[in-house]
Scaffold this active site. Structure first.
Site, short mmCIF file in Angstrom:
data_model
loop_
_atom_site.label_atom_id
_atom_site.label_comp_id
_atom_site.label_asym_id
_atom_site.label_seq_id
_atom_site.Cartn_x
_atom_site.Cartn_y
_atom_site.Cartn_z
N ASP A 311 1.07 -1.27 0.66
CA ASP A 311 -0.22 0.08 -0.06
C ASP A 311 1.11 1.14 -0.17
OD1 ASP A 311 -2.51 1.50 0.41
OD2 ASP A 311 -1.92 1.62 2.86
N ASP A 517 -0.93 -1.14 5.92
CA ASP A 517 -0.96 0.13 7.54
C ASP A 517 -2.45 -1.11 8.65
OD1 ASP A 517 -3.42 1.06 6.81
OD2 ASP A 517 -2.68 3.21 6.68
N ASP A 521 -6.88 -1.54 5.34
CA ASP A 521 -6.65 -1.88 4.37
C ASP A 521 -6.68 -3.32 4.59
OD1 ASP A 521 -4.86 0.19 2.85
OD2 ASP A 521 -3.27 -0.07 4.06
#
Ligand code: ADP
Ligand code: MG
Length: 629
Positions: A311, A517, A521
């Protein structure tokens, strides 16, 4: 402890029996006592298994020892039981070391804290009597007793027990502190944010303890196999007892002796312990470094990972977003007005972009209007009702979907902000006549983590051949960051469900890990073969949502985590092949050597068998102490 005494007693009586010699009346008594002490715990466990209609290794050992006594070789039988009980104690010690590694975490919790009650001197209070919202004083040299945030003071804090990071972190007003970390030089006043039982450290310990019960696939397979295998060994031994005398032309007693030697060397002790010994060591090692493995399965999967998707926000970038520019479109509303409005809505969101907006509003001393309602749409933006009107803050594509009209000059301006490398989000409101209009663009920026490039290089060197970046941010920002980090594949402007779909597609090609994180997500983490959340200290969602959790908000633990996974697989394979090898070699030797007139003595078989078991345990312990390079 009692087990150690029993092992010693078993040895003592074995030696006494030896000294008195086979002709002495007492020697039988000594052998009996040696059998009793050496075999007691084995017998208990064998009976327990039998009651559950299972045959285990303990039963094999007891039968072998009884068989030895029956054919007049009590010395061999007693030696067998002594070594068997000794190796069990050693195994327990080895496994116990991994327990102690985790217990040492639990010791980091002081029993009391200095509670500040209405301005007076702090009073010592048991942790159970301190609640969310109370303030406590933490003096230099103290362990921080509870999770909270600093309200005053300035100190450097060693958080290594929580995050595995050995360099102390500076803490001033507003910083989060975690129970179990060590306050080094300054005095801090901390506002408690979690009850003692919910602290990050407490949750870490309970997760690790839970992880130890999650058996690896290999381990589960071996345990199923043990039952059938042990029964097979008994049948095979009976068969040998029947055929050896005829086959080799020896007496029944000689044949019986050889058969029970086979039974001992064929027992799968080393095989059974090979996997848990390694996995438990790896879990305990990880916990010390701020890496939580949620059981044996993540460890096994981690070793297979060849591709990683990252991410962007908060993972490859620092997540310390800064507001750069506001472009307003409403003639009657000032920039400060719009920022205050956006900040009051974003103050309900956990997103890094949201935090940056709130921070800037605070820095400018703006007062935030109160909301009537709030709703978050992950990966898109936030909605709120204020003064009877709906307001939106979020990505431009989402605003368009909602029906906010964005004229050409405004979208040109958006593009030029993005060309500068900014993440730009729009602020919109509904008007009394039922239309919606764009109030402003807010441009923000975030910088790449200083250690990100180095971490990616290490990962490539260790065999990760595919690195992908996934982001909900715009193409231009994504391209800039990807090129800064040398990432060839990236996908931008993704919605959370697009991330999930992409991960699914990528996982068809090779086993893929998703690093995020953890807060926004979670779906992508869950759909990867392996979900890795980082910066989990203080975030409950992140702790729950991933298979592997990196406590520190720091990428550099990632190569170490995967390294531990690979080392664990290597050591499990070594152990399995060693254990199987010893069984094969010893069974063949016991049955083949007599052809050349050499008998494998039962004690040699016992030593090979128990020695192998202990070696396998020690090999697993290498992971705990980090000797696995
Ligand atoms: P990333 O993939 O970079 O972590 P997200 O999926 O969390 O990003 O969000 C994607 C985009 O959605 C952001 O770039 C932003 O435009 C918008 N967005 C998400 N959450 C918010 C929020 N709380 N406020 C404003 N915009 C948001
Ligand atoms: Mg994100």
């Amino acid at each position: 402890m009692i087990r150690v005494v029993f092992v010693a007693a078993s040895l003592l009586f074995l030696v006494l029996a030896w000294i008195t010699g086979p002709d002495h009346r007492l020697s039988d008594v000594f052998y009996l006592l040696s059998y009793g002490f050496g075999g007691w715990f084995g017998l208990l466990s064998a009976l327990r298994s039998l009651a559950a209609k299972d045959i285990d290794i303990d039963l094999l050992m007891i039968l072998a020892a009884l068989g030895a006594a029956w054919i007049g070789a009590p010395a061999e039988g007693a030696l067998l039981l002594f070594l068997f009980s000794l190796s069990n104690v050693l195994q327990e010690y080895a496994i116990g070391r991994t327990h102690r590694a985790i217990e040492s975490l639990a010791k980091l919790k002081p029993a009391s804290a200095r509670k500040l009650a209405n301005g007076s001197e702090p009073i010592n209070c048991p942790l159970e009597e301190i609640h969310v919202g109370d303030q406590i004083r933490v003096l230099p040299g103290d362990l921080i007793p509870l999770d909270g945030s600093v309200v005053s003071g300035d100190s450097s804090v060693d958080e290594s027990s929580v995050t595995g990071e050995s360099i102390p972190v500076n803490k001033t007003t507003g910083a989060k502190v975690f129970a179990g970390s060590l306050n080094k030089n300054g005095s801090l006043t901390v506002q408690v944010e979690r009850e003692s039982a919910d602290s990050t450290l407490a949750r870490m310990i309970s997760l690790v303890e839970h992880a130890r019960e999650q058996k690896a696939q290999t381990q589960r397979m071996l345990e199923d196999f043990e039952k059938h295998y042990a029964a097979g060994v008994i049948v095979f031994t009976l068969l040998l007892i029947a055929v050896i005398p005829k086959l080799y032309g020896v007496s029944f007693n000689e044949g019986f002796y050889r058969a029970i030697t086979v039974m001992v060397v064929a027992s799968p002790c080393a095989l059974i312990i090979s996997t848990p010994a390694s996995i438990l060591s790896a879990i305990a090692r990880g916990a010390r470094c701020g890496i939580l493995f949620k059981g044996g399965i993540p460890l096994e999967r981690g070793a297979r990972i060849r591709a990683i998707a990252f991410d962007k926000t908060g993972t490859l970038t620092q997540g310390r977003v800064k507001l750069q520019q506001i472009v307003t479109y409403h003639p009657d509303r000032s920039e400060a007005d719009i920022l205050g409005l956006a900040a009051s809505i974003e103050s309900h969101s956990e997103h890094p972009l949201a935090k940056a907006i709130v921070q800037e509003a605070h820095a400018r001393g703006l007062s935030l209007p109160a909301l009537d309602s709030f709703e978050s749409t992950p990966g898109r933006g936030v909605t709120a009702k204020l003064d009877g009107r709906k307001h939106w803050v979020g990505r431009s594509s989402w605003l368009r979907e909602i029906g906010v009209s964005i004229e050409t000059d405004k979208s040109d301006e958006l593009r030029s902000l993005q060309d500068e490398g900014f993440t730009a989000i729009g602020v919109a409101e509904s008007t009394p006549d039922g239309t919606t209009r764009l109030l402003a663009w807010i441009a923000l920026s975030d910088s790449v983590r200083p250690d990100a490039a180095d971490t990616l290089r290490q990962l490539r060197q260790s065999g990760i051949h595919e690195i992908t970046m996934l982001t909900g941010d715009n193409q231009r920002v994504a391209r800039r960051i990807a090129s800064e980090l040398g990432i060839d594949t990236w996908h931008a402007a993704l919605l959370p469900e697009d991330k999930v779909q992409l991960i699914r597609d990528l996982s068809k090609r090779s086993d893929i890990a998703m690093v995020g994180d953890g807060t926004n997500d979670a779906p992508a983490l869950a759909s990867a073969n392996l979900g890795i959340a980082m910066g989990a200290a203080g975030s409950d969602v992140a702790l729950e949502s991933a298979d592997i959790v990196l406590m520190a908000s720091d990428l550099n633990k990632l190569p170490l985590a995967l390294n531990i996974c690979r080392a664990t697989r290597r050591i499990v394979l070594q152990n399995l092949s060693f254990a199987l090898g010893i069984i094969a070699i010893m069974v063949v030797l016991t049955l083949a050597l007599p052809i050349w007139g050499i008998e494998v003595p039962l004690p040699i078989g016992v030593v090979a068998h128990e020695g192998g078991t202990v070696l396998v345990c020690l090999n697993g312990l290498r992971l705990l102490v980090g000797w696995h390079k």
